[in-house]
Motif scaffolding. Structure first.
Motif, PDB file in Angstrom:
ATOM      1  N   HIS A   1      42.612 -32.221  37.727  1.00  0.00           N
ATOM      2  CA  HIS A   1      43.087 -33.481  36.852  1.00  0.00           C
ATOM      3  C   HIS A   1      44.141 -33.018  35.618  1.00  0.00           C
ATOM      4  O   HIS A   1      43.717 -32.229  34.961  1.00  0.00           O
ATOM      5  N   LYS A   2      45.315 -33.627  35.672  1.00  0.00           N
ATOM      6  CA  LYS A   2      46.003 -33.405  34.686  1.00  0.00           C
ATOM      7  C   LYS A   2      45.568 -33.661  33.247  1.00  0.00           C
ATOM      8  O   LYS A   2      45.741 -32.974  32.295  1.00  0.00           O
ATOM      9  N   GLU A   3      44.704 -34.677  33.307  1.00  0.00           N
ATOM     10  CA  GLU A   3      44.418 -34.859  31.874  1.00  0.00           C
ATOM     11  C   GLU A   3      43.233 -33.743  31.562  1.00  0.00           C
ATOM     12  O   GLU A   3      43.237 -33.883  30.217  1.00  0.00           O
ATOM     13  N   ASP A   4      42.554 -33.348  32.270  1.00  0.00           N
ATOM     14  CA  ASP A   4      41.524 -32.426  32.057  1.00  0.00           C
ATOM     15  C   ASP A   4      42.167 -31.113  31.456  1.00  0.00           C
ATOM     16  O   ASP A   4      41.634 -30.256  30.675  1.00  0.00           O
ATOM     17  N   GLY A   5      43.572 -30.856  32.058  1.00  0.00           N
ATOM     18  CA  GLY A   5      44.210 -29.610  31.722  1.00  0.00           C
ATOM     19  C   GLY A   5      45.198 -29.626  30.361  1.00  0.00           C
ATOM     20  O   GLY A   5      46.083 -28.764  30.310  1.00  0.00           O
ATOM     21  N   THR A   6      45.312 -31.067  29.967  1.00  0.00           N
ATOM     22  CA  THR A   6      46.083 -31.111  28.894  1.00  0.00           C
ATOM     23  C   THR A   6      45.592 -31.461  27.371  1.00  0.00           C
ATOM     24  O   THR A   6      44.890 -32.220  27.404  1.00  0.00           O
ATOM     25  N   TYR A   7      46.076 -30.638  26.352  1.00  0.00           N
ATOM     26  CA  TYR A   7      45.635 -30.844  25.006  1.00  0.00           C
ATOM     27  C   TYR A   7      46.835 -30.897  24.068  1.00  0.00           C
ATOM     28  O   TYR A   7      47.772 -30.087  24.036  1.00  0.00           O
ATOM     29  N   VAL A   8      46.621 -31.806  23.265  1.00  0.00           N
ATOM     30  CA  VAL A   8      47.912 -31.860  22.103  1.00  0.00           C
ATOM     31  C   VAL A   8      47.205 -31.505  20.842  1.00  0.00           C
ATOM     32  O   VAL A   8      46.054 -31.913  20.387  1.00  0.00           O
ATOM     33  N   PHE A   9      48.349 -30.667  20.047  1.00  0.00           N
ATOM     34  CA  PHE A   9      47.775 -30.504  18.683  1.00  0.00           C
ATOM     35  C   PHE A   9      48.924 -30.850  17.679  1.00  0.00           C
ATOM     36  O   PHE A   9      50.066 -31.079  18.224  1.00  0.00           O
ATOM     37  N   CYS A  10      48.740 -30.704  16.491  1.00  0.00           N
ATOM     38  CA  CYS A  10      49.634 -30.981  15.461  1.00  0.00           C
ATOM     39  C   CYS A  10      49.477 -30.148  14.304  1.00  0.00           C
ATOM     40  O   CYS A  10      49.239 -30.403  13.332  1.00  0.00           O
ATOM     41  N   PRO A  11      50.253 -29.018  14.351  1.00  0.00           N
ATOM     42  CA  PRO A  11      50.240 -28.171  13.348  1.00  0.00           C
ATOM     43  C   PRO A  11      51.259 -28.226  12.309  1.00  0.00           C
ATOM     44  O   PRO A  11      51.609 -27.512  11.552  1.00  0.00           O
ATOM     45  N   HIS A  12      52.241 -28.973  12.742  1.00  0.00           N
ATOM     46  CA  HIS A  12      53.478 -29.351  11.825  1.00  0.00           C
ATOM     47  C   HIS A  12      53.800 -30.814  11.743  1.00  0.00           C
ATOM     48  O   HIS A  12      53.170 -31.653  12.363  1.00  0.00           O
ATOM     49  N   SER A  13      54.733 -31.045  10.754  1.00  0.00           N
ATOM     50  CA  SER A  13      54.683 -32.476  10.239  1.00  0.00           C
ATOM     51  C   SER A  13      56.377 -32.929  10.696  1.00  0.00           C
ATOM     52  O   SER A  13      56.667 -34.098  10.663  1.00  0.00           O
ATOM     53  N   GLN A  14      56.931 -31.834  11.153  1.00  0.00           N
ATOM     54  CA  GLN A  14      58.469 -32.266  11.721  1.00  0.00           C
ATOM     55  C   GLN A  14      58.854 -31.613  12.989  1.00  0.00           C
ATOM     56  O   GLN A  14      57.729 -30.913  13.228  1.00  0.00           O
ATOM     57  N   PRO A  15      60.024 -31.593  13.549  1.00  0.00           N
ATOM     58  CA  PRO A  15      60.150 -31.260  14.725  1.00  0.00           C
ATOM     59  C   PRO A  15      59.954 -29.574  14.769  1.00  0.00           C
ATOM     60  O   PRO A  15      60.281 -28.835  13.886  1.00  0.00           O
ATOM     61  N   VAL A  16      59.378 -29.483  16.282  1.00  0.00           N
ATOM     62  CA  VAL A  16      59.085 -27.966  16.379  1.00  0.00           C
ATOM     63  C   VAL A  16      60.482 -27.417  17.111  1.00  0.00           C
ATOM     64  O   VAL A  16      60.638 -27.852  18.345  1.00  0.00           O
ATOM     65  N   SER A  17      61.158 -26.521  16.769  1.00  0.00           N
ATOM     66  CA  SER A  17      62.683 -26.392  17.125  1.00  0.00           C
ATOM     67  C   SER A  17      62.564 -25.290  17.883  1.00  0.00           C
ATOM     68  O   SER A  17      63.592 -24.845  18.655  1.00  0.00           O
ATOM     69  N   CYS A  18      61.525 -24.271  17.723  1.00  0.00           N
ATOM     70  CA  CYS A  18      61.442 -23.030  18.502  1.00  0.00           C
ATOM     71  C   CYS A  18      59.954 -22.797  18.846  1.00  0.00           C
ATOM     72  O   CYS A  18      59.111 -22.813  17.852  1.00  0.00           O
ATOM     73  N   LEU A  19      59.931 -22.194  20.218  1.00  0.00           N
ATOM     74  CA  LEU A  19      58.430 -21.888  20.714  1.00  0.00           C
ATOM     75  C   LEU A  19      58.629 -20.581  21.520  1.00  0.00           C
ATOM     76  O   LEU A  19      59.225 -20.641  22.380  1.00  0.00           O
ATOM     77  N   TYR A  20      57.714 -19.597  21.181  1.00  0.00           N
ATOM     78  CA  TYR A  20      57.656 -18.399  21.729  1.00  0.00           C
ATOM     79  C   TYR A  20      56.341 -17.847  21.975  1.00  0.00           C
ATOM     80  O   TYR A  20      55.440 -18.114  21.031  1.00  0.00           O
ATOM     81  N   PHE A  21      55.940 -17.298  23.203  1.00  0.00           N
ATOM     82  CA  PHE A  21      54.711 -16.493  23.401  1.00  0.00           C
ATOM     83  C   PHE A  21      54.875 -15.091  22.824  1.00  0.00           C
ATOM     84  O   PHE A  21      55.994 -14.691  23.097  1.00  0.00           O
ATOM     85  N   SER A  22      54.329 -14.376  22.155  1.00  0.00           N
ATOM     86  CA  SER A  22      54.186 -13.158  21.508  1.00  0.00           C
ATOM     87  C   SER A  22      54.256 -12.334  22.750  1.00  0.00           C
ATOM     88  O   SER A  22      53.579 -12.196  23.640  1.00  0.00           O
TER      89      SER A  22
END
Length: 622
Positions: free
Chosen positions: A344-365
């Motif tokens: 189920h797509k809903e079971d595997g989706t979670y949303v967090f809010c660590p910022h207050s403005q647009p997230v322009s860059c996202l990388y896994f280490s």
């Protein structure tokens, strides 16, 4: 002889009557009104005096009249006097001249005029105008000039009174100075301007109710009694995007259900991915086999899901080989995680809010894939640690707005952060605190993206407004430094610039002039010549995220970019400019501006401007 004398007298009498009739006719032409009754008559024009003189028959000659010349001269003088009299009749204020004609003389003149008329009506009759000498004595035109009052010796009492009235009237009008008054009035009319009057605003009444308002606004109850006034309290204006407090933030999903055990299992799944990450990327033998693998990738309803509320501005695919994990950053500051291996797509989706403005860059280490680093416009750089369920703060600068970052070392201990104002920050995570150094790049007013060379990691490339610069991190300092290479082929603003993933011998840039450019970066210390220019529509407008062409980590010479073409698609181009493949499907109905490819598997994730992820993969991948 007596008979001859009587005939002569008879003829002379008829001639006299004819000549008198002619003079009378000419006289009557200049008289406005004449009465035949023996009463006083008012005449507004000139009055002619007719004098009759005796003549002898011997002097009468039809061919050569003696006094024709004098008569014509007198008649012309009479006409001139009459014309002047008509023009001056309105100016003179006079007592009308009275002329009394005796009844006998009037009857004789009438009789003479009738006889002359009878004889002139006969054919062949010629009126003897020269037989009788008629002296028409008109008043001279000298009366237009006012004589002195003492020179009245030869005038009648009437003429004296008339001239006196004229002189008195002239003196009276001269004393009025009408011409001078008229000149002054003209000057006053020209100089006079209408006074500027300001409109006075009506005074407003204090307790005036202009329109019908509700009792709540009038602060009265339904019965009409005024309500007690409440003490005014200061109104606090809340910031739309308030900064989050510094320090680590706990991972608390916004869409968390009552089932906490399910969320703990989700975190354990992401935390265990550090042991299964693949460091060796499989190299495809040729472009044909690569194209065949792309043709096997499809999209369906199970691989499309909304993971964030706002528009997606960054996408990252986890390098795990056992699971398909995708992260997306939105313009509202949210980070959405989606595990596609869940039924189920809903079971595997979670949303967090660590910022207050647009997230322009996202990388896994690259050193520890369990860490997800995110950079935002709010001036914060955080690291999400799924093993500890916390978002650590790596770097914070509230006076700056961050645009992009990259790992300067392979162990992800040192980061290079670009700012929108054109400065750079060098961040070292090995220290107890966050230490950084501001670096000012030359002729760069803005920095949109920062990317480090995959082989020679001391070099990095920055994309600004219309220039691309390559720097050497070993020689950077707080003072202004000239770049090693400067590329100025772009005519409009640049959205991104990235090195090729394996060798770094190519650089792809995305520009607003609807062109994708490929540069040769095999020798970054000298120059970067332009190899290929690909025509591509990059005009996304203000509501869509700008396109950013990225390299496929599995293929050194292929790039991936979204498209505005219909039907909607994601396109793959070779570095020579030829099209390799177009990802299409019935479930792809929007523009995917941001795309990312799995480093070792055939998985492509694209994000649109409504927070939805579209994933293309081979059937049976999970």
């Amino acid at each position: 002889m007596s008979r001859l004398g009587e005939d002569g007298e008879r003829k002379a009498g008829s001639g006299l009557r004819a000549e008198a009739q002619v003079n009378e006719f000419k006289e009557n032409q200049n008289i406005v009104y004449a009465s035949l009754r023996p009463v006083q008559t008012t005449v507004l024009g000139k009055t002619a005096k007719v004098c009759l003189a005796p003549f002898s028959l011997s002097d009468y000659k039809l061919e050569q009249p003696k006094h024709s010349k004098s008569l014509s001269e007198k008649n012309s003088n009479c006409m001139m006097v009459c014309q002047k009299t008509e023009l001056k009749a309105c100016e003179e204020i006079l007592i009308p001249k009275m002329k009394v004609i005796p009844s006998k003389a009037e009857s004789s003149l009438q009789k003479l005029s009738l006889d002359v008329h009878t004889e002139s009506s006969k054919p062949g009759h010629e009126s003897p105008s020269a037989a009788t000498i008629l002296s028409v004595d008109m008043e001279s035109s000298d009366e237009d000039i006012i004589p002195d009052m003492d020179d009245f010796s030869g005038l009648s009492p009437y003429e004296r009174k008339r001239l006196k009235n004229i002189s008195e009237n002239a003196k009276f009008f001269a004393s009025l100075h009408l011409s001078e008054s008229a000149a002054r009035l003209r000057d006053m009319i020209k100089k006079r301007q209408p006074p500027k009057t300001k409109r006075k605003k009506p005074n407003k009444k204090e307790n005036e109710i202009g329109c019908r308002r509700s009792m709540r606004l009038l602060k009265v109850n339904p019965s009409g009694v005024s309500l007690p006034s409440n003490p005014t309290q200061p109104v606090l204006i809340e910031d739309e995007n308030p900064l989050l407090p510094p320090g680590p933030l706990e991972m608390l999903p916004e869409n968390e259900d009552d089932d906490h055990e399910l969320f703990k299992g989700f975190l354990q799944t992401w935390g265990a991915m550090n042991k299964t990450s693949s460091k060796n990327v499989e190299k495809l033998p040729s472009i044909k086999s690569y194209k065949a693998n792309l043709n096997d990738m499809v999209i369906n309803e199970d691989t499309v899901h909304k993971v964030t509320k706002g528009s997606i501005s960054s996408v990252a695919v986890h390098p795990s080989e056992s699971r398909i994990l995708v992260a997306a950053g939105s313009k509202s500051g949210q980070i959405g995680l989606w595990d596609l291996t869940q039924k189920h797509k809903e079971d595997g989706t979670y949303v967090f809010c660590p910022h207050s403005q647009p997230v322009s860059c996202l990388y896994f280490s690259p050193a520890n894939p369990v860490h997800l680093l995110s950079l935002s416009y709010d001036g914060t750089l955080r690291c999400g640690d799924f093993s500890r369920a916390v978002f650590d703060e790596v770097y914070r600068n509230e006076s700056k707005s961050f645009s992009s970052f990259d790992f300067l070392t392979e162990d992800a201990a040192t980061l290079l952060v670009g700012h929108w104002d054109g400065t750079l920050s060098l961040v070292d995570r090995r220290t107890s605190g966050t230490s950084y150094e501001n670096l000012i790049s030359s002729s760069m007013t803005k920095i949109r993206t920062v990317h480090v060379h995959p082989v020679h990691r001391q070099y990095f490339i920055t994309a600004g407004l219309r220039d691309i610069h390559v720097y050497d991190a070993r020689y950077l300092s707080s003072r202004r430094r000239q770049p090693l290479v400067s590329v100025t082929e772009h005519t409009k603003s640049i959205a991104s610039a990235y090195f090729s993933p394996v060798t770094g011998n190519r650089v792809v840039s995305t520009c607003a002039d609807c062109k994708l450019r490929i540069f040769d970066s095999s020798c970054v210390s000298s120059q970067m010549p332009l190899l290929t220019s690909i025509r591509h529509n990059t005009v996304t407008g203000r509501w869509l995220t700008r396109f950013q062409a990225v390299w496929d980590p599995k293929q050194e010479d292929c790039i991936i970019v979204g498209s505005m073409a219909q039907p909607r698609r994601v396109e793959v181009f070779h570095e020579t400019g030829k099209g390799v493949h177009s990802f299409q499907g019935e479930c792809l109905g929007s523009v995917c501006s941001i795309s990312a490819m799995h480093p070792s598997r055939c998985v492509l994730a694209g994000g649109n401007s409504s927070g939805r992820l579209h994933v293309f993969m081979k059937p049976g991948s999970f």
